[in-house]
Design a protein around this motif. Structure first.
Motif: not given
Length: 174
Positions: A38-39, A48, A50, A141, A152
């Motif tokens: 993430f990010n 991000d 989610v 996401i 993920i």
């Protein structure tokens, strides 16, 4: 006509409220502890968003690799996002600053770590997390659209494998 539409819209508020509090809810991920999952970018303004499943989270059995959101054991007002790397009964080798060289995850607890070990406050700081603190499981996401639905799974695994598990893993790779 507009009063009727307004009243109709108001009737949906309880439905939306119930859905986001008990079924699915979007969350914005802040910080770099879960980067690159993430990010991943260097732009600090990009965060991000989610989708988190809250459905039956208390009855859910988690697996290694799941990304969860939970209330911080140190500050219950704060919600953290980390990856499950150890389940109850697993032996883990914590990283510094955890005071023990090895520990067993207690019953109904999880060992969680951020994907970015250098910028993560996780179980290595506060120990195993009670499953009662889990808010939900990250499903996908949503934003930015260029990363919509990105996988993920992955991350690090802190579990110490038994020799039998290691043999099964090696045979599976052959």
């Amino acid at each position: 006509m507009s009063l009727r539409k307004s009243l109709l819209a108001l009737t949906w508020i309880p439905v939306v409220y119930t859905f986001t509090n008990h079924v699915y809810q979007p969350y914005q991920i802040r910080g770099s502890s879960m980067s690159p999952t993430f990010n991943p970018g260097t732009d600090s303004t990009t965060k991000d968003i989610v989708l988190v499943s809250k459905l039956k989270v208390k009855e859910t059995s988690f697996t290694r690799g799941d990304v969860i959101m939970f209330r911080s054991p140190e500050n219950p007002e704060k919600i953290l996002t980390k990856r499950v790397v150890g389940l109850q009964g697993d032996r883990v080798r914590p990283k510094s600053p955890y005071p023990k060289a090895q520990t067993v995850v207690p019953r109904n607890h999880l060992w969680v770590e951020g994907d970015n070990a250098f910028h993560s406050i996780d179980s290595n700081n506060f120990g195993p997390v009670s499953q009662g603190l889990v808010v939900g499981k990250v499903v996908t996401i949503l934003w930015p659209l260029s990363r919509f639905g990105k996988d993920i799974l992955g991350g690090r695994d802190a579990r110490e494998l038994d020799p039998k598990d290691m043999l099964v893993k090696l045979i599976g790779e052959i």
